[in-house]
Scaffold this motif. Structure first.
Motif, PDB file in Angstrom:
ATOM      1  N   LYS A  68      11.671   6.112  -0.628  1.00  0.00           N
ATOM      2  CA  LYS A  68      11.979   7.439  -0.070  1.00  0.00           C
ATOM      3  C   LYS A  68      11.303   8.561  -0.830  1.00  0.00           C
ATOM      4  O   LYS A  68      10.768   9.497  -0.236  1.00  0.00           O
ATOM      5  CB  LYS A  68      13.492   7.653  -0.027  1.00  0.00           C
ATOM      6  N   ASN A  69      11.302   8.490  -2.164  1.00  0.00           N
ATOM      7  CA  ASN A  69      10.645   9.524  -2.959  1.00  0.00           C
ATOM      8  C   ASN A  69       9.132   9.459  -2.811  1.00  0.00           C
ATOM      9  O   ASN A  69       8.468  10.495  -2.838  1.00  0.00           O
ATOM     10  CB  ASN A  69      11.033   9.406  -4.432  1.00  0.00           C
ATOM     11  N   GLY A  70       8.584   8.268  -2.655  1.00  0.00           N
ATOM     12  CA  GLY A  70       7.142   8.156  -2.430  1.00  0.00           C
ATOM     13  C   GLY A  70       6.720   8.745  -1.103  1.00  0.00           C
ATOM     14  O   GLY A  70       5.595   9.220  -0.957  1.00  0.00           O
ATOM     15  N   ARG A  71       7.606   8.726  -0.120  1.00  0.00           N
ATOM     16  CA  ARG A  71       7.287   9.311   1.196  1.00  0.00           C
ATOM     17  C   ARG A  71       7.316  10.819   1.192  1.00  0.00           C
ATOM     18  O   ARG A  71       6.775  11.452   2.093  1.00  0.00           O
ATOM     19  CB  ARG A  71       8.276   8.787   2.236  1.00  0.00           C
ATOM     20  N   LEU A  72       7.979  11.401   0.202  1.00  0.00           N
ATOM     21  CA  LEU A  72       8.015  12.870   0.136  1.00  0.00           C
ATOM     22  C   LEU A  72       6.632  13.387  -0.176  1.00  0.00           C
ATOM     23  O   LEU A  72       6.215  14.428   0.105  1.00  0.00           O
ATOM     24  CB  LEU A  72       8.996  13.342  -0.936  1.00  0.00           C
ATOM     25  N   MET A 118       3.625  10.361  -6.765  1.00  0.00           N
ATOM     26  CA  MET A 118       4.670  10.876  -7.657  1.00  0.00           C
ATOM     27  C   MET A 118       4.096  11.205  -9.033  1.00  0.00           C
ATOM     28  O   MET A 118       4.433  12.235  -9.635  1.00  0.00           O
ATOM     29  CB  MET A 118       5.815   9.876  -7.767  1.00  0.00           C
ATOM     30  N   LEU A 119       3.214  10.342  -9.538  1.00  0.00           N
ATOM     31  CA  LEU A 119       2.575  10.626 -10.831  1.00  0.00           C
ATOM     32  C   LEU A 119       1.665  11.848 -10.742  1.00  0.00           C
ATOM     33  O   LEU A 119       1.591  12.647 -11.674  1.00  0.00           O
ATOM     34  CB  LEU A 119       1.784   9.404 -11.313  1.00  0.00           C
ATOM     35  N   ALA A 120       0.975  12.000  -9.615  1.00  0.00           N
ATOM     36  CA  ALA A 120       0.092  13.157  -9.446  1.00  0.00           C
ATOM     37  C   ALA A 120       0.891  14.452  -9.383  1.00  0.00           C
ATOM     38  O   ALA A 120       0.466  15.480  -9.937  1.00  0.00           O
ATOM     39  CB  ALA A 120      -0.745  12.995  -8.178  1.00  0.00           C
ATOM     40  N   SER A 121       2.050  14.419  -8.729  1.00  0.00           N
ATOM     41  CA  SER A 121       2.902  15.613  -8.681  1.00  0.00           C
ATOM     42  C   SER A 121       3.358  16.003 -10.075  1.00  0.00           C
ATOM     43  O   SER A 121       3.336  17.178 -10.449  1.00  0.00           O
ATOM     44  CB  SER A 121       4.131  15.362  -7.800  1.00  0.00           C
ATOM     45  N   LEU A 122       3.746  15.014 -10.851  1.00  0.00           N
ATOM     46  CA  LEU A 122       4.141  15.272 -12.232  1.00  0.00           C
ATOM     47  C   LEU A 122       2.947  15.779 -13.038  1.00  0.00           C
ATOM     48  O   LEU A 122       3.062  16.728 -13.821  1.00  0.00           O
ATOM     49  CB  LEU A 122       4.715  14.004 -12.867  1.00  0.00           C
ATOM     50  N   GLY A 123       1.787  15.165 -12.819  1.00  0.00           N
ATOM     51  CA  GLY A 123       0.586  15.571 -13.546  1.00  0.00           C
ATOM     52  C   GLY A 123       0.168  17.001 -13.261  1.00  0.00           C
ATOM     53  O   GLY A 123      -0.308  17.713 -14.153  1.00  0.00           O
ATOM     54  N   CYS A 124       0.352  17.453 -12.015  1.00  0.00           N
ATOM     55  CA  CYS A 124       0.015  18.846 -11.682  1.00  0.00           C
ATOM     56  C   CYS A 124       0.877  19.825 -12.458  1.00  0.00           C
ATOM     57  O   CYS A 124       0.420  20.893 -12.858  1.00  0.00           O
ATOM     58  CB  CYS A 124       0.175  19.088 -10.183  1.00  0.00           C
ATOM     59  N   ALA A 161       0.834  -1.206   0.000  1.00  0.00           N
ATOM     60  CA  ALA A 161       0.000   0.000   0.000  1.00  0.00           C
ATOM     61  C   ALA A 161       0.868   1.255   0.000  1.00  0.00           C
ATOM     62  O   ALA A 161       0.575   2.224  -0.713  1.00  0.00           O
ATOM     63  CB  ALA A 161      -0.926  -0.011   1.212  1.00  0.00           C
ATOM     64  N   GLU A 162       1.950   1.253   0.782  1.00  0.00           N
ATOM     65  CA  GLU A 162       2.834   2.414   0.821  1.00  0.00           C
ATOM     66  C   GLU A 162       3.458   2.672  -0.552  1.00  0.00           C
ATOM     67  O   GLU A 162       3.504   3.809  -1.028  1.00  0.00           O
ATOM     68  CB  GLU A 162       3.936   2.199   1.856  1.00  0.00           C
ATOM     69  N   ILE A 163       3.924   1.613  -1.201  1.00  0.00           N
ATOM     70  CA  ILE A 163       4.577   1.776  -2.505  1.00  0.00           C
ATOM     71  C   ILE A 163       3.569   2.244  -3.557  1.00  0.00           C
ATOM     72  O   ILE A 163       3.850   3.150  -4.338  1.00  0.00           O
ATOM     73  CB  ILE A 163       5.271   0.467  -2.937  1.00  0.00           C
ATOM     74  N   LYS A 164       2.373   1.638  -3.564  1.00  0.00           N
ATOM     75  CA  LYS A 164       1.363   2.043  -4.554  1.00  0.00           C
ATOM     76  C   LYS A 164       0.938   3.489  -4.346  1.00  0.00           C
ATOM     77  O   LYS A 164       0.815   4.256  -5.307  1.00  0.00           O
ATOM     78  CB  LYS A 164       0.150   1.127  -4.481  1.00  0.00           C
ATOM     79  N   HIS A 165       0.709   3.873  -3.097  1.00  0.00           N
ATOM     80  CA  HIS A 165       0.304   5.255  -2.840  1.00  0.00           C
ATOM     81  C   HIS A 165       1.437   6.226  -3.174  1.00  0.00           C
ATOM     82  O   HIS A 165       1.188   7.337  -3.662  1.00  0.00           O
ATOM     83  CB  HIS A 165      -0.135   5.415  -1.385  1.00  0.00           C
ATOM     84  N   GLY A 166       2.677   5.813  -2.927  1.00  0.00           N
ATOM     85  CA  GLY A 166       3.810   6.648  -3.297  1.00  0.00           C
ATOM     86  C   GLY A 166       3.918   6.826  -4.803  1.00  0.00           C
ATOM     87  O   GLY A 166       4.191   7.921  -5.289  1.00  0.00           O
ATOM     88  N   ARG A 167       3.678   5.747  -5.553  1.00  0.00           N
ATOM     89  CA  ARG A 167       3.721   5.835  -7.020  1.00  0.00           C
ATOM     90  C   ARG A 167       2.633   6.771  -7.542  1.00  0.00           C
ATOM     91  O   ARG A 167       2.881   7.587  -8.435  1.00  0.00           O
ATOM     92  CB  ARG A 167       3.558   4.448  -7.634  1.00  0.00           C
ATOM     93  N   VAL A 168       1.446   6.644  -6.996  1.00  0.00           N
ATOM     94  CA  VAL A 168       0.347   7.512  -7.423  1.00  0.00           C
ATOM     95  C   VAL A 168       0.657   8.964  -7.073  1.00  0.00           C
ATOM     96  O   VAL A 168       0.408   9.880  -7.872  1.00  0.00           O
ATOM     97  CB  VAL A 168      -0.988   7.056  -6.790  1.00  0.00           C
TER      98      VAL A 168
END
Length: 196
Positions: A192-196, A99-105, A90-97
């Motif tokens: 680590k990047n997903g936790r940011l 990161m993609l959302a940050s890029l999408g914004c 769950a942590e990895i999936k939410h982190g991936r989403v």
């Protein structure tokens, strides 16, 4: 009142109550001592290690540092209730989403689809401009992808019966995990990047 007159009984009582409650609260932080005539019982219990992430909290038992990016952070005790692999997935999936959302914004401020509904560069406003049918399509697609990627095993007990690692969905088009050294590096970087 007059100068030099005695304080009112209610005021004296309130001051006394405030002083006693302050003393009681302060005594909670005073160190305890064992009376000298008693000997402290010897114990074979070792002191539990402290968390690296929150030094004043004890490291949870299941977070022993064996997983990538584990720093002992679980102040709410989720690792005592749920499967650790399920929580990591769950942590990895939410982190991936995230990161993609940050890029999408950022991308959606520059790139626009040729439609009135997709022309707003402000992400918080654009979400509410999207038609509800489009949002339901997105949520349905996410649900289908989630079920297919786990082989319709959606509980923490059955999700990993194939032996796969948490977060490993078999999607690695750049073959970053082909080298074990680089795989460990990229796994730590992803967490680590997903936790940011």
């Amino acid at each position: 009142g007059e100068k030099g007159s005695a304080p009112k009984p209610v005021t004296t009582m309130l001051r006394s109550a405030a002083l006693l409650s302050a003393i009681g609260a302060a005594s909670a932080f005073a160190p305890m001592s064992i009376p000298s005539n008693r000997v402290a019982p010897k114990s074979s219990v070792t002191m539990q290690a402290m968390s690296d992430s929150v030094p004043f909290l004890k490291r949870p038992e299941k977070l022993d540092g064996s997983m990538v990016g584990d720093v002992g952070f679980d102040p709410l005790g989720f690792s005592n209730v749920a499967d650790l692999k399920f929580l990591r997935e769950a942590e990895i999936k939410h982190g991936r989403v995230a990161m993609l959302a940050s890029l999408g914004c950022l991308v959606q401020e520059i790139v626009h689809l040729p439609s009135e509904a997709t022309s707003n560069p402000v992400a918080s406003e654009a979400f509410f401009q999207a038609p509800s049918g489009g949002l339901w399509q997105i949520f349905t697609a996410i649900g289908i992808i989630e079920h297919l990627s786990n082989g319709f095993n959606m509980s923490g007990e059955t999700m990993f019966k194939s032996g796969r690692a948490a977060g490993d969905l078999g999607f690695d088009p750049l073959r970053l995990s082909s080298n074990p050294n680089s795989a460990a590096h990229y796994a730590a970087a992803e967490v680590k990047n997903g936790r940011l």
